[in-house]
Design a protein around this motif. Structure first.
Motif, PDB file in Angstrom:
ATOM      1  N   VAL A  80       0.845  -1.181   0.000  1.00 57.71           N
ATOM      2  CA  VAL A  80       0.000   0.000   0.000  1.00 57.71           C
ATOM      3  C   VAL A  80       0.885   1.237   0.000  1.00 57.71           C
ATOM      4  O   VAL A  80       1.868   1.307   0.721  1.00 57.71           O
ATOM      5  CB  VAL A  80      -0.922   0.002   1.228  1.00 57.71           C
ATOM      6  CG1 VAL A  80      -1.832   1.197   1.213  1.00 57.71           C
ATOM      7  CG2 VAL A  80      -1.738  -1.284   1.240  1.00 57.71           C
ATOM      8  N   ALA A  81       0.500   2.247  -0.773  1.00 62.00           N
ATOM      9  CA  ALA A  81       1.364   3.411  -0.967  1.00 62.00           C
ATOM     10  C   ALA A  81       1.538   4.221   0.300  1.00 62.00           C
ATOM     11  O   ALA A  81       2.613   4.701   0.586  1.00 62.00           O
ATOM     12  CB  ALA A  81       0.783   4.293  -2.078  1.00 62.00           C
ATOM     13  N   TYR A  82       0.469   4.392   1.070  1.00 62.33           N
ATOM     14  CA  TYR A  82       0.601   5.226   2.264  1.00 62.33           C
ATOM     15  C   TYR A  82      -0.335   4.719   3.346  1.00 62.33           C
ATOM     16  O   TYR A  82      -1.542   4.619   3.134  1.00 62.33           O
ATOM     17  CB  TYR A  82       0.278   6.685   1.946  1.00 62.33           C
ATOM     18  CG  TYR A  82       0.836   7.635   2.972  1.00 62.33           C
ATOM     19  CD1 TYR A  82       2.039   8.279   2.747  1.00 62.33           C
ATOM     20  CD2 TYR A  82       0.181   7.867   4.179  1.00 62.33           C
ATOM     21  CE1 TYR A  82       2.572   9.153   3.685  1.00 62.33           C
ATOM     22  CE2 TYR A  82       0.710   8.722   5.120  1.00 62.33           C
ATOM     23  CZ  TYR A  82       1.901   9.361   4.862  1.00 62.33           C
ATOM     24  OH  TYR A  82       2.431  10.209   5.797  1.00 62.33           O
ATOM     25  N   ALA A  83       0.241   4.417   4.499  1.00 62.33           N
ATOM     26  CA  ALA A  83      -0.538   4.010   5.667  1.00 62.33           C
ATOM     27  C   ALA A  83      -1.603   2.994   5.310  1.00 62.33           C
ATOM     28  O   ALA A  83      -2.780   3.295   5.237  1.00 62.33           O
ATOM     29  CB  ALA A  83      -1.183   5.226   6.315  1.00 62.33           C
ATOM     30  N   PRO A  84      -1.219   1.756   5.053  1.00 61.24           N
ATOM     31  CA  PRO A  84      -2.186   0.738   4.631  1.00 61.24           C
ATOM     32  C   PRO A  84      -3.199   0.460   5.721  1.00 61.24           C
ATOM     33  O   PRO A  84      -2.978   0.739   6.892  1.00 61.24           O
ATOM     34  CB  PRO A  84      -1.300  -0.482   4.380  1.00 61.24           C
ATOM     35  CG  PRO A  84      -0.126  -0.279   5.268  1.00 61.24           C
ATOM     36  CD  PRO A  84       0.117   1.194   5.284  1.00 61.24           C
ATOM     37  N   SER A  85      -4.327  -0.110   5.323  1.00 59.16           N
ATOM     38  CA  SER A  85      -5.323  -0.494   6.315  1.00 59.16           C
ATOM     39  C   SER A  85      -4.771  -1.644   7.144  1.00 59.16           C
ATOM     40  O   SER A  85      -3.933  -2.418   6.700  1.00 59.16           O
ATOM     41  CB  SER A  85      -6.617  -0.913   5.610  1.00 59.16           C
ATOM     42  OG  SER A  85      -6.383  -2.064   4.832  1.00 59.16           O
ATOM     43  N   SER A  86      -5.284  -1.748   8.355  1.00 56.69           N
ATOM     44  CA  SER A  86      -4.768  -2.759   9.271  1.00 56.69           C
ATOM     45  C   SER A  86      -5.017  -4.172   8.750  1.00 56.69           C
ATOM     46  O   SER A  86      -4.304  -5.107   9.111  1.00 56.69           O
ATOM     47  CB  SER A  86      -5.415  -2.593  10.643  1.00 56.69           C
ATOM     48  OG  SER A  86      -6.825  -2.733  10.545  1.00 56.69           O
ATOM     49  N   SER A  87      -6.026  -4.339   7.871  1.00 59.41           N
ATOM     50  CA  SER A  87      -6.331  -5.667   7.361  1.00 59.41           C
ATOM     51  C   SER A  87      -5.218  -6.224   6.489  1.00 59.41           C
ATOM     52  O   SER A  87      -5.130  -7.427   6.276  1.00 59.41           O
ATOM     53  CB  SER A  87      -7.638  -5.627   6.564  1.00 59.41           C
ATOM     54  OG  SER A  87      -7.530  -4.737   5.467  1.00 59.41           O
ATOM     55  N   SER A  88      -4.352  -5.347   5.962  1.00 66.31           N
ATOM     56  CA  SER A  88      -3.269  -5.801   5.099  1.00 66.31           C
ATOM     57  C   SER A  88      -1.991  -6.077   5.869  1.00 66.31           C
ATOM     58  O   SER A  88      -0.973  -6.410   5.274  1.00 66.31           O
ATOM     59  CB  SER A  88      -2.998  -4.749   4.016  1.00 66.31           C
ATOM     60  OG  SER A  88      -2.525  -3.550   4.597  1.00 66.31           O
ATOM     61  N   ILE A  89      -2.028  -5.934   7.191  1.00 66.93           N
ATOM     62  CA  ILE A  89      -0.840  -6.129   8.021  1.00 66.93           C
ATOM     63  C   ILE A  89      -1.044  -7.337   8.919  1.00 66.93           C
ATOM     64  O   ILE A  89      -2.084  -7.483   9.556  1.00 66.93           O
ATOM     65  CB  ILE A  89      -0.570  -4.873   8.880  1.00 66.93           C
ATOM     66  CG1 ILE A  89      -0.390  -3.652   7.968  1.00 66.93           C
ATOM     67  CG2 ILE A  89       0.664  -5.059   9.750  1.00 66.93           C
ATOM     68  CD1 ILE A  89      -0.286  -2.351   8.718  1.00 66.93           C
ATOM     69  N   SER A  99       7.878   7.041   2.924  1.00 65.12           N
ATOM     70  CA  SER A  99       7.945   7.585   1.572  1.00 65.12           C
ATOM     71  C   SER A  99       7.662   9.081   1.505  1.00 65.12           C
ATOM     72  O   SER A  99       8.045   9.748   0.553  1.00 65.12           O
ATOM     73  CB  SER A  99       6.966   6.840   0.664  1.00 65.12           C
ATOM     74  OG  SER A  99       5.629   7.009   1.129  1.00 65.12           O
ATOM     75  N   SER A 100       6.959   9.629   2.498  1.00 67.01           N
ATOM     76  CA  SER A 100       6.641  11.053   2.490  1.00 67.01           C
ATOM     77  C   SER A 100       7.810  11.868   3.035  1.00 67.01           C
ATOM     78  O   SER A 100       8.448  11.477   4.015  1.00 67.01           O
ATOM     79  CB  SER A 100       5.396  11.319   3.338  1.00 67.01           C
ATOM     80  OG  SER A 100       5.198  12.714   3.526  1.00 67.01           O
ATOM     81  N   PHE A 101       8.099  13.004   2.412  1.00 69.45           N
ATOM     82  CA  PHE A 101       9.183  13.845   2.920  1.00 69.45           C
ATOM     83  C   PHE A 101       8.738  14.625   4.158  1.00 69.45           C
ATOM     84  O   PHE A 101       9.552  15.194   4.866  1.00 69.45           O
ATOM     85  CB  PHE A 101       9.675  14.812   1.834  1.00 69.45           C
ATOM     86  CG  PHE A 101       8.837  16.057   1.676  1.00 69.45           C
ATOM     87  CD1 PHE A 101       9.191  17.235   2.312  1.00 69.45           C
ATOM     88  CD2 PHE A 101       7.695  16.060   0.889  1.00 69.45           C
ATOM     89  CE1 PHE A 101       8.423  18.380   2.169  1.00 69.45           C
ATOM     90  CE2 PHE A 101       6.927  17.191   0.738  1.00 69.45           C
ATOM     91  CZ  PHE A 101       7.294  18.364   1.377  1.00 69.45           C
ATOM     92  N   ILE A 280       0.089  13.751   6.782  1.00 66.75           N
ATOM     93  CA  ILE A 280      -0.148  15.161   6.469  1.00 66.75           C
ATOM     94  C   ILE A 280      -0.201  15.304   4.958  1.00 66.75           C
ATOM     95  O   ILE A 280       0.575  14.676   4.240  1.00 66.75           O
ATOM     96  CB  ILE A 280       0.948  16.061   7.092  1.00 66.75           C
ATOM     97  CG1 ILE A 280       0.703  17.537   6.741  1.00 66.75           C
ATOM     98  CG2 ILE A 280       2.337  15.614   6.685  1.00 66.75           C
ATOM     99  CD1 ILE A 280       1.623  18.493   7.473  1.00 66.75           C
ATOM    100  N   HIS A 281      -1.136  16.126   4.471  1.00 67.33           N
ATOM    101  CA  HIS A 281      -1.331  16.260   3.027  1.00 67.33           C
ATOM    102  C   HIS A 281      -0.628  17.479   2.452  1.00 67.33           C
ATOM    103  O   HIS A 281       0.208  17.383   1.585  1.00 67.33           O
ATOM    104  CB  HIS A 281      -2.827  16.321   2.706  1.00 67.33           C
ATOM    105  CG  HIS A 281      -3.538  15.028   2.965  1.00 67.33           C
ATOM    106  ND1 HIS A 281      -4.913  14.922   3.058  1.00 67.33           N
ATOM    107  CD2 HIS A 281      -3.060  13.773   3.155  1.00 67.33           C
ATOM    108  CE1 HIS A 281      -5.258  13.663   3.280  1.00 67.33           C
ATOM    109  NE2 HIS A 281      -4.148  12.952   3.348  1.00 67.33           N
TER     110      HIS A 281
END
Length: 529
Positions: A80-89, A99-101, A280-281
């Motif tokens: 997942v690109a950013y903060a995956p859902s807990s179901s994928s962990i 990945s975010s600066f 943060i966006h």
């Protein structure tokens, strides 16, 4: 303080190396700052079990040719690109997205336990052999020590300005450790058992500056937690009691549970899941494309309204009570006063309401009193707001939420535009040397909130700097060349070293634009009563 040239600083190691890319392809979520403890399984057993597991996976594809199957797709679904859902962990594991600066975010799932004395958060992986997957894991880990050996170790500072080393130096670093539960049947003691997940974040850094409190803290907290629908516990690292008092109205809309001070509370808190760090966006905004349910800045604005409405209602009642106590008269006089008050209120509804956010010292409008007089002659009902560190946010919200036009000079106090209603007019007075920051930090976000934004760039003759420097000095003639030298130059010269004296004839043109926009809106509002 707002950092002006931060986008020009590139984080060391920003481009992924081949080793990093290979590491990221591992579904278990390897990152370059952590490690896994690898063991030596028995070769024959491992080969046999690998072949057996592959046969289970390939069987549907072999017997059902129409079935779609792709190992690449399986891997892609898990990355997942950013903060995956807990179901994928997987349970008992740590997933970190770096990945975010702007910020790092790590997720721990399973048996999560705090240990504040060592600034650590543990997640334990049990050796349950009740299913095939866990049985394979138990064989791979069969040579580990029986006292709960580390499988994965990450370090993180949960604050959303990771590109600024000096700022991050003020933030407590946390150790995230995945371990095996090496003592089956003996549970690690929990002093407090929570049934909902936790979010860990820091209130260090630039906390104390309202812009950073919202941009680096409150809005990222909303982005990270809103999908949990208040079923979450906030654990604050570098806790400040005043911060909790200041933002309690907002926190109550994000969580139904008491806040925990990580360093002060020495008890072991246990959670089924934990997120460490905040997403943060962009500057003071919410990117709906990255939000569950396409939540936007308007949803955040509605949350503020729900949070402050009870206190604003209370403030209104307090004001009315004071008015009643200050007036003692006969019933006839009271009726007469009531009629006059209604007539006055009806008249006020037809007038556009202007709020001036006043500054003292640097970047103050030195002819503010003349600005007030001019605005009143135009037809505005004018209120001058002079907020300070002790001003209750609900009070500021009340004033700005009921305004039609707001005027303020570039600075942290402009963050309060978030309290304005969409469709209102915001005029930002832009001193010399602050054009880029004024647009990026307040101009663009204000438009995204639906405000009618006017940026008023002052002339050299409207700045007090004209009295300090010659007309051909770069400070006046080419501010960009000065700000490029670094933050200290920008701060000393343009943020702390100038005041503003408006050319009222020039500024009046913008004020008339704002009035025409506002009076149309207030007339419509009055007709709807």
């Amino acid at each position: 303080m707002v950092y002006y040239q931060r986008y020009k600083q590139r984080k060391k190691g920003e481009h992924l190396t081949e080793e990093d890319e290979e590491c990221q392809s591992i579904i278990m979520g390897c990152s370059n700052s952590g490690y896994y403890k690898r063991t030596r399984p028995k070769l024959l057993s491992f080969v046999f079990l690998s072949l057996l597991s592959c046969s289970f996976i390939l069987a549907p594809h072999l017997f059902y040719p129409n079935a779609t199957f792709s190992l690449l797709r399986l891997a892609a679904d898990d990355m997942v690109a950013y903060a995956p859902s807990s179901s994928s962990i997987s349970n008992g594991t740590i997933f970190c997205d770096r990945s975010s600066f702007r910020s790092d975010v790590c997720i721990l799932k399973g048996d999560v336990r705090t240990h504040s004395r060592s600034s650590s958060i543990f997640v334990y992986r049990s050796r349950d052999k009740s299913n095939f997957t866990n049985y394979l894991s138990s064989i791979v880990e069969e040579n580990e020590e029986e006292n709960g050996e580390k499988l994965h170790h990450e370090k993180i500072k949960p604050y959303s300005r990771k590109w600024e080393p000096s700022t991050m130096d003020t933030v407590t670093e946390l150790d995230l450790i995945a371990k095996t539960d090496g003592t089956p049947g003996k549970q690690h003691e929990c002093d407090v058992q929570h049934e909902v997940p936790a979010i860990f974040f820091s209130t260090a850094g630039y906390t104390g500056n309202v812009y950073h409190e919202f941009n680096d803290g409150i809005m990222p907290l909303y982005i990270t937690s809103q999908h949990l629908r208040k079923q979450v516990v906030f654990v604050i690292v570098d806790f400040h009691n005043w911060w909790l008092m200041k933002y309690g109205d907002i926190l109550s809309q994000l969580s139904d549970y008491p806040v925990i001070s990580f360093s002060a509370d020495k008890r072991t808190h246990c959670f089924p899941e934990a997120t460490v760090g905040l997403q943060i966006h962009d500057e003071l905004t919410v990117d709906s494309s990255n939000m569950e349910g396409n939540k936007s800045i308007f949803d955040f604005r509605n949350l503020l309204d729900r949070g402050y409405r009870p206190r604003v209602t209370s403030l209104i009642h307090e004001r009315e009570a004071k008015k009643k106590l200050s007036v003692s008269m006969s019933p006839a006089s009271k009726r007469s006063l009531k009629i006059k008050r209604k007539a006055h209120e009806a008249h006020q509804l037809k007038r556009a309401r202007l709020v001036i956010i006043s500054r003292k010292g640097s970047r103050a409008i030195t002819n503010e009193h003349l600005l007030v007089q001019m605005a009143e002659k135009i037809g505005f009902e004018v209120e001058v707001l002079r907020p300070n560190s002790g001003t209750e946010l609900a009070m500021i919200y009340w004033v700005l939420n009921s305004s039609d036009v707001v005027i303020g000079v570039h600075g942290a106090a402009m963050t309060h535009f978030l309290f304005m209603r969409p469709g209102s007019v915001l005029i930002q007075v832009i001193p010399l040397g602050t054009s880029w920051a004024a647009e990026e930090y307040y101009g663009k976000p204000a438009r995204k909130l639906g405000l009618n934004y006017i940026g008023y760039k002052i002339l050299t003759t409207e700045s007090s700097l004209q009295n300090k420097y010659g007309k051909d000095d770069p400070v006046l003639k080419n501010p960009t060349s000065v700000t490029k030298k670094g933050w200290e130059y920008t701060k000393e010269i343009y943020l702390e070293g100038q005041t503003v004296r408006l050319h009222l004839t020039r500024f009046k043109k913008q004020l008339l634009r704002a009035y025409d926009c506002a009076i149309g809106r207030t007339t419509w509002h009055f007709e709807q009563q």
